[in-house]
Design an enzyme around this catalytic site. Structure first.
Site, PDB file in Angstrom:
ATOM      1  N   ASP A   1      34.116  65.270  48.630  1.00 34.44           N
ATOM      2  CA  ASP A   1      32.828  66.175  49.000  1.00 34.44           C
ATOM      3  C   ASP A   1      33.473  67.454  49.438  1.00 34.44           C
ATOM      4  O   ASP A   1      32.890  68.534  49.344  1.00 34.44           O
ATOM      5  CB  ASP A   1      32.332  65.487  49.943  1.00 34.44           C
ATOM      6  CG  ASP A   1      31.732  63.800  49.422  1.00 34.44           C
ATOM      7  OD1 ASP A   1      31.163  63.966  48.477  1.00 34.44           O
ATOM      8  OD2 ASP A   1      32.462  63.010  50.205  1.00 34.44           O
TER       9      ASP A   1
ATOM     10  N   HIS B   1      29.673  58.939  52.632  1.00 38.15           N
ATOM     11  CA  HIS B   1      29.967  59.597  51.411  1.00 38.15           C
ATOM     12  C   HIS B   1      28.696  59.149  50.503  1.00 38.15           C
ATOM     13  O   HIS B   1      28.926  58.079  49.831  1.00 38.15           O
ATOM     14  CB  HIS B   1      31.210  59.091  51.004  1.00 38.15           C
ATOM     15  CG  HIS B   1      31.388  59.259  49.325  1.00 38.15           C
ATOM     16  ND1 HIS B   1      31.713  60.737  48.892  1.00 38.15           N
ATOM     17  CD2 HIS B   1      31.738  58.689  48.127  1.00 38.15           C
ATOM     18  CE1 HIS B   1      31.899  60.380  47.664  1.00 38.15           C
ATOM     19  NE2 HIS B   1      31.707  59.546  47.143  1.00 38.15           N
TER      20      HIS B   1
HETATM   21  P1  NAD Z   1      36.659  51.106  37.283  1.00 39.06           P
HETATM   22  O1  NAD Z   1      35.573  50.140  37.100  1.00 39.06           O
HETATM   23  O2  NAD Z   1      37.314  52.187  36.291  1.00 39.06           O
HETATM   24  O3  NAD Z   1      37.930  50.379  38.087  1.00 39.06           O
HETATM   25  C1  NAD Z   1      37.577  49.452  39.189  1.00 39.06           C
HETATM   26  C2  NAD Z   1      38.852  48.686  39.096  1.00 39.06           C
HETATM   27  O4  NAD Z   1      38.778  47.830  40.146  1.00 39.06           O
HETATM   28  C3  NAD Z   1      38.775  47.693  37.748  1.00 39.06           C
HETATM   29  O5  NAD Z   1      39.886  47.690  37.010  1.00 39.06           O
HETATM   30  C4  NAD Z   1      38.352  46.354  38.181  1.00 39.06           C
HETATM   31  O6  NAD Z   1      38.975  45.308  37.714  1.00 39.06           O
HETATM   32  C5  NAD Z   1      39.150  46.517  39.655  1.00 39.06           C
HETATM   33  N1  NAD Z   1      38.562  45.531  40.738  1.00 39.06           N
HETATM   34  C6  NAD Z   1      37.261  45.039  40.962  1.00 39.06           C
HETATM   35  N2  NAD Z   1      37.265  44.101  42.029  1.00 39.06           N
HETATM   36  C7  NAD Z   1      38.452  44.074  42.296  1.00 39.06           C
HETATM   37  C8  NAD Z   1      39.029  43.423  43.298  1.00 39.06           C
HETATM   38  N3  NAD Z   1      38.289  42.444  44.300  1.00 39.06           N
HETATM   39  N4  NAD Z   1      40.496  43.483  43.778  1.00 39.06           N
HETATM   40  C9  NAD Z   1      41.113  44.137  42.591  1.00 39.06           C
HETATM   41  N5  NAD Z   1      40.642  45.286  41.929  1.00 39.06           N
HETATM   42  C10 NAD Z   1      39.321  45.051  41.664  1.00 39.06           C
HETATM   43  O7  NAD Z   1      36.301  52.264  38.646  1.00 39.06           O
HETATM   44  P2  NAD Z   1      36.752  53.498  39.185  1.00 39.06           P
HETATM   45  O8  NAD Z   1      36.203  54.737  38.611  1.00 39.06           O
HETATM   46  O9  NAD Z   1      38.412  53.532  39.323  1.00 39.06           O
HETATM   47  O10 NAD Z   1      36.221  53.542  40.506  1.00 39.06           O
HETATM   48  C11 NAD Z   1      36.577  52.598  41.610  1.00 39.06           C
HETATM   49  C12 NAD Z   1      35.805  52.850  42.854  1.00 39.06           C
HETATM   50  O11 NAD Z   1      35.944  54.137  43.516  1.00 39.06           O
HETATM   51  C13 NAD Z   1      34.317  52.750  42.567  1.00 39.06           C
HETATM   52  O12 NAD Z   1      33.449  52.029  43.618  1.00 39.06           O
HETATM   53  C14 NAD Z   1      33.745  54.199  42.604  1.00 39.06           C
HETATM   54  O13 NAD Z   1      32.361  54.320  43.004  1.00 39.06           O
HETATM   55  C15 NAD Z   1      34.397  54.732  43.696  1.00 39.06           C
HETATM   56  N6  NAD Z   1      34.782  56.106  43.876  1.00 39.06           N
HETATM   57  C16 NAD Z   1      34.852  56.815  45.048  1.00 39.06           C
HETATM   58  C17 NAD Z   1      34.778  57.985  45.262  1.00 39.06           C
HETATM   59  C18 NAD Z   1      34.882  58.673  46.661  1.00 39.06           C
HETATM   60  O14 NAD Z   1      34.577  59.745  46.837  1.00 39.06           O
HETATM   61  N7  NAD Z   1      35.042  57.756  47.666  1.00 39.06           N
HETATM   62  C19 NAD Z   1      34.942  58.925  44.259  1.00 39.06           C
HETATM   63  C20 NAD Z   1      34.824  58.410  43.013  1.00 39.06           C
HETATM   64  C21 NAD Z   1      34.700  57.018  42.792  1.00 39.06           C
HETATM   65  C1  LMR Z   2      31.479  60.458  43.585  1.00 36.54           C
HETATM   66  O1  LMR Z   2      31.219  61.035  44.544  1.00 36.54           O
HETATM   67  O2  LMR Z   2      31.885  61.105  42.411  1.00 36.54           O
HETATM   68  C2  LMR Z   2      31.730  59.063  43.579  1.00 36.54           C
HETATM   69  O3  LMR Z   2      31.593  58.484  44.843  1.00 36.54           O
HETATM   70  C3  LMR Z   2      31.168  58.265  42.466  1.00 36.54           C
HETATM   71  C4  LMR Z   2      29.737  58.197  42.544  1.00 36.54           C
HETATM   72  O4  LMR Z   2      29.115  56.979  42.493  1.00 36.54           O
HETATM   73  O5  LMR Z   2      29.022  59.109  43.088  1.00 36.54           O
END
Ligand code: NAD
Ligand code: LMR
Length: 330
Positions: free
Chosen positions: A160, A188
């Protein structure tokens, strides 16, 4: 003599964020070009096969600093001796979902992980949560890891901050390097408050440089708040490369002194700063000296900012209420 490898666990290691993150960690982009790294890659069982493919690719990069790769679905093995636990693994938001919808699903993951990190991590282990809803997930992990000091638990508002910086730079027609002191307050989520009041462009208050104050109070804030949803809309999947890049920026900003006159945005446990309830995992402006961090004091908050911060605080209090049962069981 070569440095001893730093041991880094990454959950969700076969997911889309990790597909960018792991390669940057292994290349030295996070801990430096003289610091070997051991990766402990944690996945759920059905994803271990895909993880093998990621590990093959890591091998194929022949990264000089990549000391070893361990793949597992066993938390005890995965967090054994780690110096950093980067918790990415969780279900990402799909079109039409709010991050709060993920609370029940993803909340259950972070308690067992927090407990395993406390039991098996290195004595200096630090925990950085990316998986959403990341503030509250980091609270669940922290709560389950009662033996670890609370100040070791972080979550990510850096994406952000980077989004806000980029929007401000574009509007002012300057390079992003001219924009400093950008704080993201609170959750967030779409209630976060990207703070333009204390931000600076070329050392001057943003409000003196950008004359369109309606934009600052309106579209600027909503663009940053809703950027995650806009990316899901356009890409059909949530942000990944930018999230990985922000994770690198975040951890770097914890282990490196913050440049003079600047701050970094991180979710940390509130100790009551700015009247925020103690114990909430809250997005604050932070300064680090490379080993410890503190919330920056003295940010000016007018009635507008205070009202926005109240909204995001209330959302975090409501999230905490929703996970009360999970906290009680940890
Ligand atoms: P994705 O679905 O591509 O990958 C997630 C992975 O986590 C998968 O491979 C899944 O098998 C694995 N997983 C699920 N449960 C698990 C567990 N208990 N232990 C270990 N691995 C596990 O998702 P992504 O795009 O990589 O996103 C991951 C997370 O990050 C999501 O929650 C997304 O919303 C979050 N995210 C946060 C931010 C932020 O700014 N904070 C930004 C983008 C995404
Ligand atoms: C983002 O900010 O891009 C991530 O937290 C993914 C979402 O769910 O918005």
């Amino acid at each position: 003599m070569a440095n001893k490898p730093i041991s880094v666990a990454v959950t969700g290691a076969a997911g889309q964020i990790s597909y960018s993150l792991l390669f940057r960690i292994a290349s030295g982009a996070l801990f430096g070009l003289d610091q070997p790294v051991s990766l402990r890659l944690i996945e759920v069982d059905p994803a271990l096969r895909a993880l093998e493919g990621v590990a093959m690719e890591l091998d194929d990069c022949a990264f000089p600093l990549l000391d070893s790769i361990e793949m597992t679905s066993d938390l005890k093995v995965g967090f054994d001796g780690v110096n950093w636990a980067i918790l990415v693994g969780a279900m990402p938001r799909k079109a039409g979902m709010e991050r709060g919808d993920l609370l029940g699903i993803n909340g259950k993951i972070f308690g067992p992980q927090g407990a395993a990190i406390a039991a098996h991590g290195a004595s200096d282990v630090k925990v950085f949560v990316v998986g959403n809803p990341c503030n509250t997930n980091s609270m669940i992990a922290r709560d389950a890891a009662k033996d670890l000091p609370a100040d070791r638990f972080f979550a990510m508002t850096r994406l952000d901050q980077n989004r806000a910086k980029s929007q401000l730079a574009k509007k002012a027609g300057v390079a992003v390097t001219e924009v400093s002191n950008v704080a993201i307050w609170g959750n967030h989520s779409a209630t976060q408050f990207p703070d333009f009041l204390n931000a600076r462009i070329s050392g001057r208050p943003v409000v003196d440089v950008i004359e369109d104050h309606d934009w600052l109070h309106g579209d600027f804030i909503t663009t940053v708040q809703k950027r995650g949803a806009a990316i899901i809309d356009a890409r059909g999947a949530s942000s990944a490369a930018s999230a990985a890049s922000a994770a690198i920026d975040s951890i770097k900003s914890i282990i490196t002194p913050t440049p003079e006159g600047d701050c970094v945005s991180l979710v940390v446990p509130s100790r009551g700063e700015y009247g925020i309830e103690e114990g909430l995992q809250f997005g604050f402006p932070i300064r680090s000296d490379g080993t410890s961090w503190r919330v920056v004091e003295g940010f000016d908050l007018d009635d507008f900012a205070k009202s926005k911060i109240a909204i995001t605080t209330n959302e975090l209090i409501a999230e905490r209420q929703e996970i009360k049962a999970i906290l009680a069981n940890s």
